[in-house]
Each structure stands twice: as structure tokens, then as C-alpha cells.
Design an enzyme around this catalytic site. Structure first.
Site, short mmCIF file in Angstrom:
data_model
loop_
_atom_site.label_atom_id
_atom_site.label_comp_id
_atom_site.label_asym_id
_atom_site.label_seq_id
_atom_site.Cartn_x
_atom_site.Cartn_y
_atom_site.Cartn_z
N GLY A 14 55.86 3.37 47.41
CA GLY A 14 56.47 3.64 46.10
C GLY A 14 57.90 3.11 46.02
N GLN A 15 58.40 2.97 44.79
CA GLN A 15 59.75 2.41 44.58
C GLN A 15 60.83 3.21 45.30
OE1 GLN A 15 60.78 0.79 40.59
NE2 GLN A 15 59.15 2.12 39.88
N LEU A 40 47.77 12.93 48.95
CA LEU A 40 48.27 14.14 48.28
C LEU A 40 47.18 14.87 47.51
CD1 LEU A 40 51.86 13.25 47.02
CD2 LEU A 40 51.17 14.47 49.07
N ALA A 63 53.95 10.26 43.81
CA ALA A 63 53.56 10.91 42.56
C ALA A 63 52.51 10.07 41.85
CB ALA A 63 54.76 11.10 41.65
N THR A 65 52.30 8.34 38.78
CA THR A 65 53.33 7.97 37.80
C THR A 65 52.80 7.11 36.65
OG1 THR A 65 53.89 6.06 39.17
CG2 THR A 65 55.22 8.06 39.49
N TYR A 128 51.31 13.66 31.93
CA TYR A 128 52.21 13.31 33.03
C TYR A 128 53.35 14.33 33.12
CZ TYR A 128 55.94 10.98 35.62
OH TYR A 128 56.96 10.71 36.51
N LYS A 132 54.06 17.13 36.07
CA LYS A 132 55.32 17.13 36.83
C LYS A 132 56.03 18.48 36.69
CE LYS A 132 57.05 14.14 38.83
NZ LYS A 132 56.97 13.86 40.31
N TRP A 153 63.51 6.57 33.92
CA TRP A 153 63.46 5.11 33.75
C TRP A 153 63.70 4.38 35.08
CZ3 TRP A 153 66.11 3.53 28.49
CH2 TRP A 153 65.62 4.35 27.46
#
Length: 293
Positions: A14-15, A40, A63, A65, A128, A132, A153
Site C-alpha cells: 500500500g501507499q 485481514l 485497508a 480503499t 467505504y 472505516k 486525498w
């Protein structure tokens, strides 16, 4: 000297996870688990992995996302975004260690005219955001030492995100229409990782603030149109082709999931409690773009 930490990080590719791997290296041993080792969606596997590694700190950077996709697969979104964080919190509490977890501006409906604070009541518009928020609530219900960091963002030089998509499309197309009535703060994953490191260092040094929910985004604000303009300016400065940009309202670009019009998050509480602040969003963008070379 602080003792080297054993840090378990989820979401290998992930980022945010990729930036954490780069920026936390010399804090100790990083146990980075991707979906193959830690799915997960598999509660038993979460428990087994945490117990096997016995870390000093857990960072949940994984996550579901895909905001629009979540609308058509709510079960997957809730399993990963709501149930898993609660299980990670249980395991962290059992070991007596902190959990750092990332959440989102999507927990709010965007109807407020000022930036959102941690005291504002969440009201997510779609699956989403709902999933969360349920993840946040699961962690809070378990208690223990946790930081829930809401961001917005997120972009980086890896994976699928607005920056990389726009860089490509702006060079391919002559004209692009970009939504201009959604306001928020673009947040570089590198900023999130740097702030996370600063929080860990304060905790290690015995200077931790209160545990709980905090907002963590780039400073300042813009629209998606403004973000696109900034990306376009950089392309032009490099002598590259760049599409003409046209500002449009959200209503002209319908998506399966409704987006909040106001995604601005007030990050002053994190600064007050932990003395950790973020750079201006455009400065962070410049830094991120510099790393592409």
C-alpha cells in the site's frame, strides 16, 4: 539511546505502508506483512501472526480503499475496514502495546462549512466511510493505547492514486474536466509516514500525548481541480505536454459512491497534544515529485 523497536506493519504494497517501510527502517526491526502472510479478512490469521511475532507496536496501514467498489462489495469492505482493526486492537491490548491505525475524511458527510475537528459527529455518506467509521469504533471499544489518524486525498509515487493517474492523462489528452467543488487537502503518503515516525519517537521518549483519534493531513486546502492544476504546472515546467483543464461540479461527474464536498480536517489537536505538524500540501507535492527523478 532508545531501544530498537519491533514494529509490525500491515498492507505491504500500500501507499502508506511503502513510505513507512522507507522511513521507519532505523527504528528497529520492521515486520512487514502483505496479504499472503496476513489476510485481514482472516481473523484467525491476524491473531496467529501477532502472537507469533510479538511486536512492540502495530501499524495497520492496510485497508479496503476502493471507494466506488465498496458500494458493490460491502461485506469485503466491512471485514477489512471494520472487523480486522478491532481484532488488531484486541491483540495489541493483550500484549500491552500501542496500535496506530489510519482512517479517513470519508467518515464525515462534508456538509459542514468549516474544517472538521475530532469533536464533530461522523456521518459517512457511503459504504467505504461507514466501514472505516466502524473500524474506528471497534478500536475505541477495545480501548488500550491507540492512535487513529484520519487523513485525506492520499497520493504517492506508488500504486493507484490521483497524482499518478493525472500525470499520465494530462499528457495523453488535450482536454480534461476536473471536479472543482470538493475541497480538501491532498496528503502525500510520505507526510503520513514522517508524522507517524515523529509520533513513535515521542512515545519512545516518554513524551506521548493523549491516545485517541486525531486528524493528520497536508496543511492548507484546495479542490481536485486545484490539485490537478498544481500537477499540470509541474509538467509544463518540465516541458511536457499538458491538457487544458476545465472546472466542473460534482454533479457533472457522477460516481457510485457520493463524495463529501468538504473534506477539510483541522489538524491542530495533533500539534497541541503531540507537537507533530504537517507541511503545506503544495510543499509536500513538490517533495514527492522530486523523488520521481
Amino acid at each position: 539511546m532508545t531501544t530498537p523497536l519491533k514494529i509490525l506493519i500491515t498492507g505491504e504494497h500500500g501507499q502508506v505502508s511503502r513510505e513507512l517501510q522507507q522511513r521507519l527502517q532505523n527504528l528497529g526491526e520492521l515486520i512487514v506483512l502483505g496479504r499472503n502472510q496476513l489476510d485481514l479478512a482472516n481473523v484467525d490469521q491476524i491473531r496467529q501472526q501477532v502472537r507469533a511475532h510479538r511486536p512492540d507496536l502495530i501499524i495497520n496501514a492496510a485497508a479496503h480503499t476502493a471507494v466506488d467498489q465498496a458500494e458493490s462489495e460491502p461485506d469485503a469492505a466491512f471485514t477489512i475496514n471494520a472487523i480486522a482493526p478491532g481484532v488488531l486492537a484486541e491483540q495489541a491490548k493483550a500484549l500491552g502495546i500501542p496500535l496506530i491505525h489510519y482512517s479517513t475524511d470519508y467518515v464525515f458527510d462534508g456538509s459542514k462549512t468549516a474544517p472538521y475537528t475530532e469533536a464533530d459527529t461522523p456521518n459517512p455518506l457511503g459504504i467505504y466511510g461507514q466501514s472505516k467509521l466502524a473500524g474506528e469504533q471497534a478500536i475505541v471499544a477495545v480501548g488500550g493505547e491507540y492512535l487513529i489518524l484520519r487523513t485525506s486525498w492520499v497520493y504517492s509515487n506508488h500504486g493507484k492514486n490521483f497524482l499518478l493517474t493525472l500525470q499520465r492523462l494530462l499528457q495523453e489528452k488535450p482536454h480534461m474536466r476536473i471536479v472543482a467543488d470538493q475541497i480538501g487537502a491532498p496528503t502525500w503518503a510520505g507526510t503520513i509516514a514522517n508524522s507517524t515516525r515523529a509520533l513513535i519517537e515521542r512515545w519512545q521518549a516518554g513524551q506521548a500525548g493523549d491516545w485517541g483519534v486525531y486528524h493528520l493531513t497536508g496543511q492548507g486546502e484546495t479542490s481536485w481541480f486545484g490539485f490537478a492544476q498544481a500537477i499540470g504546472e509541474h509538467l509544463r515546467a518540465e516541458g511536457k505536454a499538458c491538457a487544458e483543464l476545465e472546472a466542473i461540479p460534482s454533479s457533472a461527474y457522477p460516481t457510485p459512491a457520493k463524495r463529501p464536498l468538504n473534506s477539510r480536517l483541522d489538524c491542530s489537536h495533533l500539534q497541541q497534544q503531540w507537537q507533530v505538524s504537517q507541511p503545506q500540501w503544495h510543499d509536500a507535492l513538490r517533495e514527492c515529485l522530486a523523488e520521481q527523478h
